[in-house]
Design a protein around this motif. Structure first.
Motif, PDB file in Angstrom:
ATOM      1  N   VAL A   7       0.859  -1.186   0.000  1.00  0.00           N
ATOM      2  CA  VAL A   7       0.000   0.000   0.000  1.00  0.00           C
ATOM      3  C   VAL A   7       0.894   1.234   0.000  1.00  0.00           C
ATOM      4  O   VAL A   7       1.890   1.288   0.724  1.00  0.00           O
ATOM      5  CB  VAL A   7      -0.982  -0.015   1.201  1.00  0.00           C
ATOM      6  CG1 VAL A   7      -0.274  -0.061   2.529  1.00  0.00           C
ATOM      7  CG2 VAL A   7      -1.973   1.132   1.131  1.00  0.00           C
ATOM      8  N   ALA A   8       0.562   2.181  -0.869  1.00  0.00           N
ATOM      9  CA  ALA A   8       1.379   3.391  -0.980  1.00  0.00           C
ATOM     10  C   ALA A   8       0.520   4.547  -1.462  1.00  0.00           C
ATOM     11  O   ALA A   8      -0.398   4.358  -2.269  1.00  0.00           O
ATOM     12  CB  ALA A   8       2.536   3.172  -1.948  1.00  0.00           C
ATOM     13  N   PRO A   9       0.826   5.746  -1.008  1.00  0.00           N
ATOM     14  CA  PRO A   9       0.094   6.916  -1.464  1.00  0.00           C
ATOM     15  C   PRO A   9       0.689   7.478  -2.746  1.00  0.00           C
ATOM     16  O   PRO A   9       1.845   7.214  -3.082  1.00  0.00           O
ATOM     17  CB  PRO A   9       0.295   7.914  -0.320  1.00  0.00           C
ATOM     18  CG  PRO A   9       1.687   7.608   0.151  1.00  0.00           C
ATOM     19  CD  PRO A   9       1.810   6.103   0.023  1.00  0.00           C
ATOM     20  N   SER A  10      -0.101   8.236  -3.447  1.00  0.00           N
ATOM     21  CA  SER A  10       0.419   9.087  -4.519  1.00  0.00           C
ATOM     22  C   SER A  10      -0.140  10.476  -4.287  1.00  0.00           C
ATOM     23  O   SER A  10      -1.036  10.663  -3.462  1.00  0.00           O
ATOM     24  CB  SER A  10       0.055   8.541  -5.904  1.00  0.00           C
ATOM     25  OG  SER A  10      -1.339   8.468  -6.060  1.00  0.00           O
ATOM     26  N   GLY A  11       0.405  11.431  -4.992  1.00  0.00           N
ATOM     27  CA  GLY A  11      -0.021  12.802  -4.755  1.00  0.00           C
ATOM     28  C   GLY A  11       0.422  13.314  -3.404  1.00  0.00           C
ATOM     29  O   GLY A  11      -0.304  14.052  -2.743  1.00  0.00           O
ATOM     30  N   THR A  12       1.639  12.904  -2.996  1.00  0.00           N
ATOM     31  CA  THR A  12       2.120  13.297  -1.670  1.00  0.00           C
ATOM     32  C   THR A  12       2.681  14.713  -1.632  1.00  0.00           C
ATOM     33  O   THR A  12       2.823  15.286  -0.564  1.00  0.00           O
ATOM     34  CB  THR A  12       3.231  12.339  -1.186  1.00  0.00           C
ATOM     35  OG1 THR A  12       4.351  12.460  -2.072  1.00  0.00           O
ATOM     36  CG2 THR A  12       2.740  10.909  -1.145  1.00  0.00           C
ATOM     37  N   ALA A  22       4.592   6.968   5.010  1.00  0.00           N
ATOM     38  CA  ALA A  22       3.267   6.361   4.864  1.00  0.00           C
ATOM     39  C   ALA A  22       3.336   4.852   5.041  1.00  0.00           C
ATOM     40  O   ALA A  22       2.488   4.250   5.717  1.00  0.00           O
ATOM     41  CB  ALA A  22       2.679   6.713   3.498  1.00  0.00           C
ATOM     42  N   VAL A  23       4.325   4.230   4.442  1.00  0.00           N
ATOM     43  CA  VAL A  23       4.482   2.780   4.567  1.00  0.00           C
ATOM     44  C   VAL A  23       4.762   2.412   6.024  1.00  0.00           C
ATOM     45  O   VAL A  23       4.226   1.422   6.538  1.00  0.00           O
ATOM     46  CB  VAL A  23       5.583   2.265   3.621  1.00  0.00           C
ATOM     47  CG1 VAL A  23       5.877   0.795   3.877  1.00  0.00           C
ATOM     48  CG2 VAL A  23       5.177   2.489   2.164  1.00  0.00           C
ATOM     49  N   ALA A  24       5.547   3.207   6.710  1.00  0.00           N
ATOM     50  CA  ALA A  24       5.819   2.953   8.127  1.00  0.00           C
ATOM     51  C   ALA A  24       4.528   2.997   8.944  1.00  0.00           C
ATOM     52  O   ALA A  24       4.341   2.182   9.859  1.00  0.00           O
ATOM     53  CB  ALA A  24       6.831   3.962   8.662  1.00  0.00           C
ATOM     54  N   ALA A  25       3.645   3.920   8.622  1.00  0.00           N
ATOM     55  CA  ALA A  25       2.360   4.001   9.332  1.00  0.00           C
ATOM     56  C   ALA A  25       1.544   2.731   9.120  1.00  0.00           C
ATOM     57  O   ALA A  25       0.918   2.212  10.050  1.00  0.00           O
ATOM     58  CB  ALA A  25       1.582   5.230   8.866  1.00  0.00           C
ATOM     59  N   ALA A  26       1.562   2.215   7.896  1.00  0.00           N
ATOM     60  CA  ALA A  26       0.831   0.981   7.587  1.00  0.00           C
ATOM     61  C   ALA A  26       1.436  -0.218   8.314  1.00  0.00           C
ATOM     62  O   ALA A  26       0.716  -1.018   8.919  1.00  0.00           O
ATOM     63  CB  ALA A  26       0.816   0.742   6.083  1.00  0.00           C
ATOM     64  N   VAL A  27       2.747  -0.336   8.266  1.00  0.00           N
ATOM     65  CA  VAL A  27       3.418  -1.468   8.909  1.00  0.00           C
ATOM     66  C   VAL A  27       3.225  -1.414  10.415  1.00  0.00           C
ATOM     67  O   VAL A  27       3.042  -2.451  11.067  1.00  0.00           O
ATOM     68  CB  VAL A  27       4.912  -1.514   8.515  1.00  0.00           C
ATOM     69  CG1 VAL A  27       5.674  -2.549   9.339  1.00  0.00           C
ATOM     70  CG2 VAL A  27       5.061  -1.809   7.026  1.00  0.00           C
ATOM     71  N   GLY A  68      -1.485  11.268   1.210  1.00  0.00           N
ATOM     72  CA  GLY A  68      -1.594  11.654  -0.191  1.00  0.00           C
ATOM     73  C   GLY A  68      -3.038  11.781  -0.627  1.00  0.00           C
ATOM     74  O   GLY A  68      -3.967  11.522   0.138  1.00  0.00           O
ATOM     75  N   SER A  69      -3.207  12.150  -1.874  1.00  0.00           N
ATOM     76  CA  SER A  69      -4.556  12.347  -2.402  1.00  0.00           C
ATOM     77  C   SER A  69      -5.143  11.068  -2.984  1.00  0.00           C
ATOM     78  O   SER A  69      -6.321  11.028  -3.336  1.00  0.00           O
ATOM     79  CB  SER A  69      -4.528  13.436  -3.475  1.00  0.00           C
ATOM     80  OG  SER A  69      -3.643  13.070  -4.527  1.00  0.00           O
TER      81      SER A  69
END
Length: 102
Positions: A7-12, A22-27, A68-69
Motif C-alpha cells: 500500500v502506498a500513497p500518490s499525490g504526496t 506512509a508505509v511505516a504508518a501501515a506497517v 496523499g490524495s
C-alpha cells in the motif's frame, strides 16, 4: 489465510517521491494487530482469518491515505481453510525440498 499486500500513497507533494513515512504508518498498524506478519522490501504478509486480516489491511490503507490524495493497494491471497502457521511453514517446506534435491 495469508495476504501479501503493498500500500502506498500518490499525490504526496514530496519532491523526492518517497513514501517511507506512509508505509511505516501501515506497517505499524500491522505489527500492532498482533497477527503473524512479515515485511520485506516489496510486501507485508499477514496471517489470520478473513475478517481480521482484511480489517487490518483496511486500517493500514486508511493510515496511508493521510499521506496523499490517492492510495494504491495491491493484494495477493492464499486462502487455505484449516491451516495456520503458514507464514513460516510454507518456507520451511520449500527449504526442506531444496535440501532433498541437493
Amino acid at each position: 489465510m495469508l495476504v501479501a499486500f503493498s500500500v502506498a500513497p500518490s499525490g504526496t507533494g514530496r519532491s523526492d517521491g518517497s513514501v517511507h513515512d506512509a508505509v511505516a504508518a501501515a506497517v505499524r498498524i500491522v505489527r500492532e494487530s498482533g497477527l503473524p506478519n512479515q515485511t520485506d522490501s516489496m510486501f507485508t504478509t499477514i496471517e489470520g482469518d478473513w475478517d481480521e486480516v482484511f480489517a487490518v489491511i483496511k486500517d493500514a490503507t486508511d493510515a496511508v491515505a493521510e499521506y496523499g490524495s490517492r492510495v494504491s493497494l495491491v493484494l495477493k491471497a492464499d486462502i487455505r481453510p484449516g491451516f495456520s502457521g503458514e507464514l513460516t511453514a510454507k518456507v520451511e517446506r520449500l527449504e526442506a525440498a531444496m535440501e532433498n534435491d541437493g
